[in-house]
Design a protein around this motif. Structure first.
Motif, mmCIF file in Angstrom:
data_model
loop_
_atom_site.group_PDB
_atom_site.id
_atom_site.type_symbol
_atom_site.label_atom_id
_atom_site.label_comp_id
_atom_site.label_asym_id
_atom_site.label_seq_id
_atom_site.Cartn_x
_atom_site.Cartn_y
_atom_site.Cartn_z
ATOM 1 N N ALA A 2 105.750 70.057 -17.021
ATOM 2 C CA ALA A 2 105.858 69.782 -15.593
ATOM 3 C C ALA A 2 106.535 68.431 -15.395
ATOM 4 N N CYS A 19 112.055 72.268 -3.520
ATOM 5 C CA CYS A 19 111.224 72.862 -4.573
ATOM 6 C C CYS A 19 110.942 74.329 -4.277
ATOM 7 N N ASN A 21 108.955 76.264 -5.756
ATOM 8 C CA ASN A 21 107.563 76.611 -6.072
ATOM 9 C C ASN A 21 106.563 75.934 -5.137
ATOM 10 N N ALA A 23 105.738 72.908 -5.049
ATOM 11 C CA ALA A 23 104.906 72.070 -5.916
ATOM 12 C C ALA A 23 104.906 70.606 -5.489
ATOM 13 N N ILE A 24 105.756 70.229 -4.551
ATOM 14 C CA ILE A 24 105.888 68.826 -4.157
ATOM 15 C C ILE A 24 105.279 68.613 -2.773
ATOM 16 N N ILE A 33 103.882 65.809 -7.558
ATOM 17 C CA ILE A 33 104.168 67.167 -8.006
ATOM 18 C C ILE A 33 102.888 67.784 -8.545
ATOM 19 N N CYS A 38 104.603 73.480 -10.909
ATOM 20 C CA CYS A 38 105.931 73.058 -11.358
ATOM 21 C C CYS A 38 106.367 73.863 -12.587
ATOM 22 N N GLU A 40 109.723 73.409 -13.534
ATOM 23 C CA GLU A 40 111.020 72.758 -13.762
ATOM 24 C C GLU A 40 112.147 73.668 -13.297
ATOM 25 N N CYS A 41 111.864 74.473 -12.306
ATOM 26 C CA CYS A 41 112.785 75.440 -11.695
ATOM 27 C C CYS A 41 113.148 76.603 -12.614
ATOM 28 N N PRO A 48 116.096 71.366 -12.801
ATOM 29 C CA PRO A 48 115.189 71.030 -11.701
ATOM 30 C C PRO A 48 115.942 70.487 -10.484
ATOM 31 N N CYS A 50 114.725 69.101 -7.824
ATOM 32 C CA CYS A 50 114.198 67.824 -7.323
ATOM 33 C C CYS A 50 114.904 66.644 -7.985
#
Length: 84
Positions: A2, A19, A21, A23-24, A33, A38, A40-41, A48, A50
């Motif tokens: 992550a 993001c 997901n 996640a942020i 995050i 996460c 990492e895309c 990623p 972000c």
């Protein structure tokens, strides 16, 4: 693994909407995050997003406390986006 947003974050809000997901989110002082969300895309993009939109170098880094393989990140993506 992550990703982690460091204290160098200037709260510009560039990363949060990018993001895939969700996640942020805003933390007590700066964006954070959620490591459980996460990937990492992985499953969405080649890198990623972000990190690519962040205007400050080395603000979003790999979280040394959450080392995960690409397979683990893929499994997390599947659970997040394909659960019944």
């Amino acid at each position: 693994m992550a990703l982690l947003i460091t204290k160098k974050c200037i709260n510009c809000d560039m990363c949060e909407p990018e993001c895939p997901n969700q996640a942020i989110s805003m933390g007590a002082e700066y964006y954070e995050i959620d490591a459980d969300r996460c990937t990492e895309c992985v499953g969405h993009y080649d890198a990623p997003t972000c990190q690519s939109v962040c205007p400050i170098d080395h603000t979003i880094v790999a979280d040394p406390a959450r080392v995960e393989s690409n397979n683990a990140l893929w499994e997390k993506f599947v659970i997040l986006h394909h659960s019944a």
